[in-house]
Scaffold this motif. Structure first.
Motif, mmCIF file in Angstrom:
data_model
loop_
_atom_site.group_PDB
_atom_site.id
_atom_site.type_symbol
_atom_site.label_atom_id
_atom_site.label_comp_id
_atom_site.label_asym_id
_atom_site.label_seq_id
_atom_site.Cartn_x
_atom_site.Cartn_y
_atom_site.Cartn_z
ATOM 1 N N ILE A 229 0.862 -1.182 0.000
ATOM 2 C CA ILE A 229 0.000 0.000 0.000
ATOM 3 C C ILE A 229 0.895 1.227 0.000
ATOM 4 O O ILE A 229 1.668 1.446 0.940
ATOM 5 C CB ILE A 229 -0.927 0.010 1.226
ATOM 6 C CG1 ILE A 229 -1.752 -1.275 1.257
ATOM 7 C CG2 ILE A 229 -1.850 1.225 1.184
ATOM 8 C CD1 ILE A 229 -2.509 -1.479 2.531
ATOM 9 N N SER B 140 -1.403 -0.897 -4.177
ATOM 10 C CA SER B 140 -2.471 0.093 -4.095
ATOM 11 C C SER B 140 -1.899 1.493 -3.951
ATOM 12 O O SER B 140 -0.929 1.710 -3.223
ATOM 13 C CB SER B 140 -3.388 -0.212 -2.904
ATOM 14 O OG SER B 140 -4.372 0.799 -2.765
ATOM 15 N N ASP B 141 -2.515 2.431 -4.656
ATOM 16 C CA ASP B 141 -2.149 3.841 -4.530
ATOM 17 C C ASP B 141 -3.287 4.675 -5.106
ATOM 18 O O ASP B 141 -4.008 4.226 -5.992
ATOM 19 C CB ASP B 141 -0.847 4.130 -5.287
ATOM 20 C CG ASP B 141 -0.189 5.422 -4.835
ATOM 21 O OD1 ASP B 141 0.725 5.352 -4.005
ATOM 22 O OD2 ASP B 141 -0.602 6.507 -5.318
ATOM 23 N N LYS B 142 -3.431 5.905 -4.599
ATOM 24 C CA LYS B 142 -4.500 6.785 -5.077
ATOM 25 C C LYS B 142 -4.158 7.453 -6.405
ATOM 26 O O LYS B 142 -5.034 8.010 -7.068
ATOM 27 C CB LYS B 142 -4.811 7.846 -4.015
ATOM 28 C CG LYS B 142 -5.481 7.292 -2.770
ATOM 29 C CD LYS B 142 -5.827 8.403 -1.800
ATOM 30 C CE LYS B 142 -6.569 7.859 -0.587
ATOM 31 N NZ LYS B 142 -6.925 8.937 0.380
ATOM 32 N N ASP C 183 -8.291 1.635 -4.354
ATOM 33 C CA ASP C 183 -8.769 1.511 -2.977
ATOM 34 C C ASP C 183 -8.019 0.357 -2.303
ATOM 35 O O ASP C 183 -8.182 -0.805 -2.690
ATOM 36 C CB ASP C 183 -10.269 1.249 -2.955
ATOM 37 C CG ASP C 183 -10.850 1.225 -1.544
ATOM 38 O OD1 ASP C 183 -10.058 1.263 -0.569
ATOM 39 O OD2 ASP C 183 -12.084 1.165 -1.419
ATOM 40 N N TYR C 184 -7.222 0.685 -1.298
ATOM 41 C CA TYR C 184 -6.414 -0.355 -0.636
ATOM 42 C C TYR C 184 -7.268 -1.436 -0.001
ATOM 43 O O TYR C 184 -6.821 -2.579 0.199
ATOM 44 C CB TYR C 184 -5.499 0.283 0.418
ATOM 45 C CG TYR C 184 -6.205 0.711 1.682
ATOM 46 C CD1 TYR C 184 -6.410 -0.183 2.729
ATOM 47 C CD2 TYR C 184 -6.668 2.009 1.849
ATOM 48 C CE1 TYR C 184 -7.059 0.198 3.896
ATOM 49 C CE2 TYR C 184 -7.313 2.404 3.008
ATOM 50 C CZ TYR C 184 -7.516 1.500 4.027
ATOM 51 O OH TYR C 184 -8.158 1.880 5.178
ATOM 52 N N LYS C 185 -8.527 -1.118 0.330
ATOM 53 C CA LYS C 185 -9.395 -2.088 0.984
ATOM 54 C C LYS C 185 -9.631 -3.326 0.111
ATOM 55 O O LYS C 185 -9.939 -4.408 0.612
ATOM 56 C CB LYS C 185 -10.731 -1.438 1.351
ATOM 57 C CG LYS C 185 -10.626 -0.399 2.466
ATOM 58 C CD LYS C 185 -11.980 0.224 2.751
ATOM 59 C CE LYS C 185 -11.883 1.311 3.818
ATOM 60 N NZ LYS C 185 -11.591 0.761 5.146
ATOM 61 N N LEU D 63 -7.422 -4.915 -1.364
ATOM 62 C CA LEU D 63 -6.358 -5.875 -1.059
ATOM 63 C C LEU D 63 -6.752 -6.801 0.092
ATOM 64 O O LEU D 63 -6.200 -7.896 0.229
ATOM 65 C CB LEU D 63 -5.060 -5.146 -0.712
ATOM 66 C CG LEU D 63 -4.212 -4.643 -1.885
ATOM 67 C CD1 LEU D 63 -3.077 -3.759 -1.382
ATOM 68 C CD2 LEU D 63 -3.662 -5.810 -2.704
ATOM 69 N N VAL E 94 1.796 -7.749 4.093
ATOM 70 C CA VAL E 94 1.598 -6.473 3.411
ATOM 71 C C VAL E 94 2.657 -5.482 3.875
ATOM 72 O O VAL E 94 3.036 -5.457 5.046
ATOM 73 C CB VAL E 94 0.179 -5.910 3.676
ATOM 74 C CG1 VAL E 94 -0.013 -5.563 5.149
ATOM 75 C CG2 VAL E 94 -0.094 -4.679 2.815
ATOM 76 N N ILE F 222 3.244 -1.513 4.289
ATOM 77 C CA ILE F 222 2.479 -0.270 4.356
ATOM 78 C C ILE F 222 3.444 0.891 4.257
ATOM 79 O O ILE F 222 4.256 1.131 5.157
ATOM 80 C CB ILE F 222 1.648 -0.221 5.651
ATOM 81 C CG1 ILE F 222 0.624 -1.362 5.633
ATOM 82 C CG2 ILE F 222 0.964 1.133 5.811
ATOM 83 C CD1 ILE F 222 -0.228 -1.472 6.863
ATOM 84 N N ILE G 172 -4.798 2.145 8.463
ATOM 85 C CA ILE G 172 -4.637 1.117 7.431
ATOM 86 C C ILE G 172 -4.112 -0.190 8.023
ATOM 87 O O ILE G 172 -4.635 -1.276 7.729
ATOM 88 C CB ILE G 172 -3.711 1.622 6.314
ATOM 89 C CG1 ILE G 172 -4.373 2.800 5.586
ATOM 90 C CG2 ILE G 172 -3.388 0.507 5.336
ATOM 91 C CD1 ILE G 172 -3.497 3.462 4.544
#
Length: 311
Positions: free
Chosen positions: A7, A35-37, A56-58, A60, A68, A70, A80
């Motif tokens: 993430i 994941s990244d915005k 959306d990291y969710k 994952l 993971v 972070i 997170i």
């Protein structure tokens, strides 16, 4: 085969992805997704490393991950990380462990409750020169350690705008010194100021003096003002002096008769850190940098920041 997610794929997160991708070729793990915005960046990196990308990291959380990384801004760590910890997913979280002691303590509590390995990314612990220096200190080659002095200076980094040099840079040296000393900090004094950091609330220069419980003293000078990047550490003992260069991974020992350059097998600290983390997960081992180590470094950094603002 361990299933891995990441993430945050900024500068540091990209390196996590690169290394997991390299290790994937050895057959021990699979990089399931990142994941990244930032949609454009996400597409680029996911294509480069042939993995799934999630805005959306969710998402994952539904990929049956084992571990993971972070790698997001510190204030997001708790929110997170807790979601993954509570699903039994082992977590490697970048330093500092969190933004407050209370949030860090909650992460550790939940990790213990869910039997999850929580490792904090104090990457300098995995610098081969630091590991070699630790061996020498433990063997008594330098005698009784008296003082340690660190210099971590360099130019301003545009991407680091949300925090000052104490929490971003000095926290590295706080952790390394505690590791080398084999002791916790009992007292800290600091001077810090903003010279030209865009965020006027953030310091871009700091001088920290830390006294450890075993009477070793540490001095840390750090800034984002210096055109030339320097990462160095000197350790003075009753039998000798050690000079360490983090960047070049060099270690030189001076005693009464000799000057000795340590033989060091150089390697990428972050890769060493990730390999260690994976080994801890596979073999249920305690990580070299635990959540408690992360809290200690954070507490000392916050105390230094507070002390620097007191007149």
């Amino acid at each position: 085969m361990l299933k891995v997610g990441i993430i945050g794929i900024g500068a540091m997160g990209y390196n996590h992805a690169r290394i997991y991708h390299e290790l994937q070729k050895l057959g021990k793990l699979k990089l399931i997704g990142i994941s990244d915005k930032n949609k454009e960046l996400l597409e680029k990196v996911s294509n480069e490393f042939d993995t799934l990308g999630f805005l959306d990291y969710k998402e994952l959380l539904n990929q049956d991950l084992d571990v993971v990384s972070i790698v997001v801004p510190t204030f997001l760590h708790k929110e997170i990380a807790l979601e993954f910890i509570r699903k039994g997913i082992h977590v490697l979280i970048e330093k500092p462990i969190s933004d407050t002691i209370e949030n860090a303590e909650e992460l550790i509590k939940e990790a213990e409750k869910n039997n999850v390995i929580l490792s904090v990314g104090h990457v300098e612990r995995f610098n081969p020169a630091v590991l070699k220096l630790k061996e020498f200190i433990d063997e008594g080659i330098l005698g009784k350690i008296v003082t340690m002095t660190a210099k971590r200076v360099g130019p301003m980094t545009p991407r680091i705008l949300d925090t000052g040099v104490i929490l971003d840079l000095a926290v590295h040296d706080i952790d390394v010194m505690a590791y080398l000393a084999g002791s916790r900090v009992k007292e800290v004094y600091a001077k810090a100021k903003n010279v030209n950091h865009p965020n006027k609330k953030s310091e871009d220069y700091a001088l920290i003096i830390a006294s450890f419980e075993n009477n070793i003293d540490g001095i840390i000078e750090t800034n984002r003002l210096t055109p030339h990047k320097t990462r160095s550490l000197s350790v003075i003992g009753t039998k000798g002096i050690a000079y360490l260069d983090y960047i070049n991974q060099c270690l030189t020992i001076y005693d009464e008769q000799w000057v000795k350059n340590a033989k060091i097998e150089k390697g990428e600290p972050l890769k060493n850190e990730i390999i260690h983390f994976i080994d801890c997960v596979e073999n249920n081992k305690k990580p070299l940098v635990s959540g408690l180590d992360g809290i200690h470094a954070l507490k000392v950094a916050l105390d230094a920041l507070k002390n620097s603002k007191e007149e």
